[in-house]
Design a protein around this motif. Structure first.
Motif, PDB file in Angstrom:
ATOM      1  N   SER A 171      33.169   7.938 -78.557  1.00 23.16           N
ATOM      2  CA  SER A 171      31.813   8.484 -78.436  1.00 23.16           C
ATOM      3  C   SER A 171      30.911   7.615 -77.576  1.00 23.16           C
ATOM      4  N   ALA A 172      31.500   6.728 -76.782  1.00 24.35           N
ATOM      5  CA  ALA A 172      30.699   5.729 -76.078  1.00 24.35           C
ATOM      6  C   ALA A 172      30.352   6.103 -74.641  1.00 24.35           C
ATOM      7  N   GLY A 173      30.942   7.171 -74.113  1.00 24.35           N
ATOM      8  CA  GLY A 173      30.742   7.499 -72.710  1.00 24.35           C
ATOM      9  C   GLY A 173      29.314   7.907 -72.382  1.00 24.35           C
ATOM     10  N   LYS A 174      28.975   7.784 -71.094  1.00 26.46           N
ATOM     11  CA  LYS A 174      27.616   8.107 -70.654  1.00 26.46           C
ATOM     12  C   LYS A 174      27.412   9.595 -70.407  1.00 26.46           C
ATOM     13  N   GLY A 175      28.500  10.358 -70.308  1.00 24.73           N
ATOM     14  CA  GLY A 175      28.360  11.801 -70.125  1.00 24.73           C
ATOM     15  C   GLY A 175      27.635  12.182 -68.853  1.00 24.73           C
ATOM     16  N   GLU A 176      27.951  11.509 -67.751  1.00 19.45           N
ATOM     17  CA  GLU A 176      27.201  11.720 -66.516  1.00 19.45           C
ATOM     18  C   GLU A 176      27.361  13.127 -65.961  1.00 19.45           C
ATOM     19  N   ARG A 177      28.531  13.748 -66.165  1.00 18.51           N
ATOM     20  CA  ARG A 177      28.719  15.115 -65.662  1.00 18.51           C
ATOM     21  C   ARG A 177      27.923  16.137 -66.478  1.00 18.51           C
ATOM     22  N   MET A 178      27.445  15.729 -67.638  1.00 12.53           N
ATOM     23  CA  MET A 178      26.712  16.642 -68.520  1.00 12.53           C
ATOM     24  C   MET A 178      25.202  16.552 -68.331  1.00 12.53           C
ATOM     25  N   PRO A 192      21.515  17.285 -66.996  1.00 11.40           N
ATOM     26  CA  PRO A 192      20.497  16.452 -67.654  1.00 11.40           C
ATOM     27  C   PRO A 192      20.586  16.414 -69.185  1.00 11.40           C
ATOM     28  N   LEU A 193      21.539  17.148 -69.786  1.00 13.57           N
ATOM     29  CA  LEU A 193      21.592  17.214 -71.253  1.00 13.57           C
ATOM     30  C   LEU A 193      21.783  15.838 -71.874  1.00 13.57           C
ATOM     31  N   THR A 194      22.597  15.005 -71.229  1.00 10.38           N
ATOM     32  CA  THR A 194      22.925  13.706 -71.815  1.00 10.38           C
ATOM     33  C   THR A 194      21.940  12.605 -71.424  1.00 10.38           C
ATOM     34  N   LEU A 195      20.873  12.959 -70.773  1.00  9.82           N
ATOM     35  CA  LEU A 195      19.829  11.967 -70.533  1.00  9.82           C
ATOM     36  C   LEU A 195      19.108  11.613 -71.830  1.00  9.82           C
ATOM     37  N   THR A 196      19.125  12.543 -72.774  1.00  9.76           N
ATOM     38  CA  THR A 196      18.427  12.320 -74.048  1.00  9.76           C
ATOM     39  C   THR A 196      19.337  12.424 -75.260  1.00  9.76           C
ATOM     40  N   THR A 197      20.553  12.948 -75.085  1.00 10.65           N
ATOM     41  CA  THR A 197      21.475  13.137 -76.202  1.00 10.65           C
ATOM     42  C   THR A 197      22.873  12.715 -75.792  1.00 10.65           C
ATOM     43  N   PRO A 198      23.543  11.857 -76.573  1.00 14.10           N
ATOM     44  CA  PRO A 198      24.930  11.507 -76.237  1.00 14.10           C
ATOM     45  C   PRO A 198      25.822  12.738 -76.358  1.00 14.10           C
ATOM     46  N   LYS A 199      26.824  12.827 -75.513  1.00 18.96           N
ATOM     47  CA  LYS A 199      27.622  14.052 -75.417  1.00 18.96           C
ATOM     48  C   LYS A 199      28.212  14.518 -76.755  1.00 18.96           C
ATOM     49  N   PRO A 200      28.776  13.645 -77.596  1.00 16.36           N
ATOM     50  CA  PRO A 200      29.342  14.135 -78.855  1.00 16.36           C
ATOM     51  C   PRO A 200      28.318  14.747 -79.814  1.00 16.36           C
ATOM     52  N   LEU A 201      27.031  14.492 -79.582  1.00 14.09           N
ATOM     53  CA  LEU A 201      25.994  15.069 -80.435  1.00 14.09           C
ATOM     54  C   LEU A 201      25.405  16.351 -79.856  1.00 14.09           C
ATOM     55  N   LEU A 202      25.884  16.776 -78.679  1.00 14.28           N
ATOM     56  CA  LEU A 202      25.459  18.071 -78.149  1.00 14.28           C
ATOM     57  C   LEU A 202      25.994  19.183 -79.038  1.00 14.28           C
ATOM     58  N   VAL A 203      25.223  20.242 -79.166  1.00 11.85           N
ATOM     59  CA  VAL A 203      25.516  21.291 -80.147  1.00 11.85           C
ATOM     60  C   VAL A 203      26.279  22.447 -79.507  1.00 11.85           C
TER      61      VAL A 203
END
Length: 233
Positions: free
Chosen positions: A7-14, A16-27
């Motif tokens: 769960s540590a990745g920056k999620g850059e491909r995701m 602007p969603l991952t600018l405020t939420t880490p990818k595993p917490l996206l719904v």
């Protein structure tokens, strides 16, 4: 058996969603991606789960608590500002994972694979779940041979690693000689990928696998997240 959810990745491909939420917490489908994993782990009889964090890592514990709601005990490991990558994440988490085989799940995939069916004692260093190649990765990763071993060599059709597998701590044996003299390997704690370690084990015939023909999604872009959300809803 214990599990670790990457769960540590920056999620850059995701973004602007991952600018405020880490990818595993996206719904998706009304719950965070990581919660789908936690529910499946609890249903399969797991009791302890390690969650490694880095990017926006302070959001995980408030969102998930201590795991009581699923009958789990969650351990959060903060890797700092720079993620340690998958191999480094395991190496850093070994004091919590222990000496026995453990389950690895990528926090940014969704799948209906029944983790209870995976071997608790893999024959070699790892047992991987492989899936049909998605559109965005048509060449695949590895070859699943008729005897159940997984190889990185040959011209046979390849499958894609699902980001789900059972590993022994021995996958990390001699990791410095496998990774080589890289900047990440010299860091403290070390930063290293898991893929080179898996390929090294494959070359020694120490990786098995299975072909999962059910549902699987690599939630790597906002579009794929939206598609998964629509499907689950």
């Amino acid at each position: 058996m214990k599990a670790i959810i990457f769960s540590a990745g920056k999620g850059e491909r995701m973004r602007p969603l991952t600018l405020t939420t880490p990818k595993p917490l996206l719904v998706a489908g009304g719950k965070p991606l990581i919660v789908w994993h936690l529910e499946r782990l609890a249903a399969a009889g797991f009791s302890e789960v390690v969650i490694n964090t880095s990017w926006l890592g302070d959001q995980f514990e408030p969102a998930l608590g201590n795991g009581d709601r699923w009958g789990l005990r969650l351990h959060f490991i903060d890797e700092g500002a720079v993620p340690l990558e998958t191999g480094g994440g395991i190496l850093n988490a070994l004091p919590l994972l222990g000496d026995a085989p453990f389950l690895v799940i990528n926090g940014d995939v969704w799948t209906d694979v029944d983790v209870a069916t995976l071997p608790r004692q893999p024959k070699g260093d790892a047992h991987l779940v492989l899936v049909d190649n998605p559109v965005q990765h048509p060449r695949g990763d590895f070859i699943l041979r008729a005897d159940g071993t997984v190889s990185d060599e040959g011209n046979a059709p390849r499958l894609t690693y699902a980001g789900v597998g059972v590993f022994r701590p021995s996958i990390l044996d001699g990791w410095r000689s496998v990774i080589g003299n890289t900047e990440g390997a010299a860091a403290t704690p070390p930063q290293l990928g898991l893929a080179p370690l898996m390929r090294h084990a494959m070359a020694n015939g120490r990786v098995t696998g299975q072909h999962h023909r059910g549902k699987w999604t690599d939630v790597g872009t906002p579009e794929r997240l939206a598609d998964l959300d629509a499907t689950l809803r």
